[in-house]
Design an enzyme around this catalytic site. Structure first.
Site, PDB file in Angstrom:
ATOM      1  CG  HIS A 170       5.783   5.058  26.572  1.00  0.00           C
ATOM      2  ND1 HIS A 170       6.468   6.207  26.898  1.00  0.00           N
ATOM      3  CD2 HIS A 170       5.009   5.364  25.492  1.00  0.00           C
ATOM      4  CE1 HIS A 170       6.130   7.162  26.048  1.00  0.00           C
ATOM      5  NE2 HIS A 170       5.245   6.676  25.187  1.00  0.00           N
ATOM      6  CG  HIS A 196      -0.098   7.681  23.942  1.00  0.00           C
ATOM      7  ND1 HIS A 196       0.261   7.241  25.194  1.00  0.00           N
ATOM      8  CD2 HIS A 196       1.065   7.733  23.230  1.00  0.00           C
ATOM      9  CE1 HIS A 196       1.558   7.049  25.251  1.00  0.00           C
ATOM     10  NE2 HIS A 196       2.085   7.328  24.063  1.00  0.00           N
ATOM     11  CD  GLU A 230       2.183   5.577  15.732  1.00  0.00           C
ATOM     12  OE1 GLU A 230       3.038   5.929  14.911  1.00  0.00           O
ATOM     13  OE2 GLU A 230       2.120   6.025  16.894  1.00  0.00           O
ATOM     14  CG  ASP A 231       2.895   1.820  18.076  1.00  0.00           C
ATOM     15  OD1 ASP A 231       3.059   2.125  16.883  1.00  0.00           O
ATOM     16  OD2 ASP A 231       3.404   2.442  19.023  1.00  0.00           O
TER      17      ASP A 231
END
Length: 713
Positions: free
Chosen positions: A55, A79, A83-84
């Site tokens: 992705h 990106h 966050e992940d």
């Protein structure tokens, strides 16, 4: 080949794509970002079952296709790491520098914003979105590319998640891409969302295109050849491109014009790209010499560019076989900005930053946006300003001296007046468009000359709020209404509040009003009453602020004779038969000597006849509360001529707790009936619910509310 080898192959494809336009890029850093991202996302998979790293690589590839700088490409690869994964801002900044650390952190914060949440929260989050853009607009490029790839691969998600993401894309991300000048991305996002929200509609458009091609051949190739021939005759060298418009674009035109596919004319778009601005106008002359121009479909965005830097000439002509053909004419530099919008500022070619004279400075562009939005007094006004700026195209009108005024599509002479100066807007009493007198609610079109007629002592009316579309005009009118007419609005607001409190068996006190004002974030109870009286606030909101969840008791219905509150308690009211206003709609009264007041919806066309009689206009409002279903509204229905259909229609109306007071047939055909139905309704919400229920019935082809200005006395 194992997964690792496939991923490395993806990374090298990305590097090759960047090298093609920027051979001086830091490829070692791009590879390092890819390796770090793959390591952080190891063990994570997408809904499709693919390794997650595919992705970020796809997002980076989308941005590389726009020839963006190293920092944006690397941010795309990283990106989702903060966050992940276990990665942190500090680690990203240490490995790749503070610029990329800030960009990745900015994208992470954007991802957490719920832009489709409740209105108050949505307004707050839109503020954060535009503040992030003001710091570095590249975070938006990454976020848009992220959404585009997610929409391209959305079929792997659950159906409910698909619908949620598609609606958010259609409402927020596609308009944002368009506002930034990235029109290709806007069109693809809209079409992908359309495929999720209305797959049958999209398939039908594609099927009709296929049928049309079988019947007529390749129209695009034929018309492209025709245009090239005209350029050759004129001795102009240029590139001609042509394509059928995307399914969603076709569907939207069908909805807007209320016509079927077979009656839609301009379903093909063509583009001519030349070397110089002078050649753009030569091409225009050649095309208009060969084909007849369609009136009202010419726009010169070269002499009057859009705020995001877009420049092009648009014209529509009646081409081969009388088919309407839209042609855009621009130079190569203009085309690059048209394709990438604000992103053109960061574009590279042959290792050098492209100096495109038409690229807009993003800092100035975002700054102008924020300055506009900061003028809003509260959350609602801010959100309104954002949506007006993002979701509407512009029209260009002229003052009598030839100065250009930019306005959103749908603007009126009142918007024009306030755009020039607030004092002109406040004193406006009429307008002349192209030297012809028009009412203040006339919708302006591109290229019109507008003269505002003013009178000393003129003041805005509450109904003007429904006539303007710009945030500037709305804010100015609200301020004038709040201050110039404050006492009258407080008086009306007091009566509205008293009725609302009576309906729930509570006493209206200063303490209660002050508490409600505090909950609604208003400075005082006086301000609350003023906004109630000016229809900026509903009495229901005041009650809910004090007593959440409370509802009027069954049977506590407002008497029809007391449904409307006006500035004088002894006035008598009648609903105008031309527009049939219902509770919840904005209304205005026209006084008749000895006959009381006739109540019109604020957008009733019959009001044009009273434009020169302002002394007869009376500001009115509906009483808050539970109105009985006694307000007649007339519908025209086109229904399939099959046994049992009319019975089902009557059942639907009954299920919606509405009563049919009259029904008559207007037209009977072999396939369809046209039926006119008078239905008794409670409110505008009741009306919308019934209309939606009727439109959802597959045997109902058309539902129209009847409003006939000829019925006005």
């Amino acid at each position: 080949m194992d997964d690792g080898a496939i991923w490395l192959e993806d990374a090298e494809r990305l590097v090759a794509r960047v090298r093609a336009y920027n051979p001086r890029a830091d490829f070692q850093k791009i590879r390092a970002a890819y390796t770090y991202g793959a390591e952080m996302h190891e063990g994570q998979y997408r809904h499709s079952g693919e390794p997650y790293i595919t992705h970020p690589v796809a997002v980076a590839m989308i941005l590389a296709e726009q020839q963006l700088d190293d920092a944006t490409i690397i941010t795309a690869l990283l990106h989702d790491t903060i966050e992940d994964t276990r990665s942190t801002y500090g680690e990203v900044a240490k490995r790749f520098g503070p610029e990329i650390g800030d960009l990745v952190d900015g994208v992470t914060k954007l991802t957490k914003l719920q832009l489709s949440s409740t209105e108050t929260k949505q307004a707050e989050n839109f503020r954060k979105l535009f503040m992030a853009m003001s710091r570095d607009v590249r975070v938006i490029f990454v976020k848009l590319a992220d959404r585009l790839h997610n929409m391209r691969t959305i079929k792997a998600m659950r159906p409910d998640k698909q619908a949620q993401k598609a609606r958010e894309t259609m409402d927020i991300y596609a308009p944002l891409a368009g506002r930034m000048g990235m029109q290709w991305m806007r069109e693809e996002l809209e079409d992908l969302a359309f495929g999720v929200l209305n797959p049958e509609g999209r398939r039908s458009i594609i099927t009709r295109f296929a049928t049309l091609r079988r019947e007529t051949g390749d129209v695009v190739e034929k018309i492209t050849g025709d245009i090239r021939l005209e350029l050759d005759k004129a001795g102009i060298k240029g590139e001609v491109q042509g394509r059928a418009k995307r399914p969603f674009s076709i569907w939207r035109k069908m909805e807007e014009k209320n016509v079927g596919f077979s009656r839609l004319s301009d379903i093909y778009g063509f583009r001519v790209i030349v070397a110089t601005e002078a050649e753009c106008y030569s091409v225009l002359g050649a095309i208009h010499s060969r084909w007849r121009a369609v009136p009202g479909r010419f726009k010169d965005y070269i002499s009057q560019p859009k705020s995001n830097g877009y420049r092009s000439i648009h014209t529509t002509v009646s081409g081969r076989d009388a088919k309407r053909v839209e042609v855009q004419i621009r130079t190569r530099a203009m085309h690059e900005v048209a394709e990438t919008g604000v992103a053109a500022h960061w574009s590279y070619r042959d290792g050098e930053r492209v100096e495109n004279p038409f690229a807009v400075d993003p800092a100035g562009w975002v700054g102008a946006l924020i300055q506009q939005f900061d003028a809003a007094d509260d959350h609602d006004e801010f959100l309104e300003a954002v949506k007006l700026e993002m979701y509407q195209d512009q029209v260009f009108c002229f003052t009598p001296k030839g100065e250009v005024v930019k306005l959103p599509k749908g603007a009126t002479p009142l918007d024009f007046a306030y755009a020039i100066h607030t004092r002109i807007g406040e004193r406006a009493v009429g307008a002349k468009v192209d030297a012809v007198r028009v009412p203040l609610w006339h919708r302006l079109r591109n290229g019109q000359s507008v003269e505002i007629l003013t009178a000393e002592g003129g003041t805005p009316q509450a109904g003007w709020l429904d006539l303007v579309v710009t945030g500037r005009a709305k804010s100015a009118i609200r301020r004038s209404l709040r201050f110039a007419d404050r006492k009258r609005f407080i008086k009306i607001g007091t009566e509205l509040a008293r009725v609302a409190f009576d309906q729930i068996d509570r006493r209206m006190t200063d303490k209660a009003l002050t508490a409600a004002a505090r909950t609604l974030r208003l400075p005082s109870s006086e301000e609350l009453l003023a906004r109630l009286g000016s229809a900026e606030l509903e009495s229901r909101q005041v009650i809910e602020a004090l007593y959440p969840g409370i509802a009027p008791r069954a049977g506590d219905e407002i008497e029809p004779t007391a449904a409307i509150v006006g500035p004088q308690p002894d006035l008598t009211f009648r609903r105008a038969p031309c527009c049939q206003p219902v509770p919840g709609e904005r209304i205005v009264g026209i006084s008749y000597r000895g006959q009381g007041v006739l109540v019109h919806a604020i957008d009733c066309e019959a009001l044009a006849g009273f434009e020169d009689q302002p002394e007869r206009w009376i500001d009115l409002a509906w009483h808050a509360g539970n109105h009985p279903a006694v307000h007649d509204v007339t519908f025209d229905l086109t229904i399939v001529n099959d046994p049992g259909v009319l019975g089902r229609i009557c059942t639907i109306i009954g299920v919606q707790k509405a009563n049919i007071s009259d029904l008559r047939f207007l037209d009977r055909r072999q396939d369809f009936f046209r039926v006119r139905v008078d239905v008794e309704l409670r409110s505008v919400e009741h009306l919308h619910a019934l209309r939606m229920a009727l439109e959802s019935e597959h045997d109902v082809a058309l539902v129209e509310r009847v409003r006939d200005p000829a019925l006005s006395p």
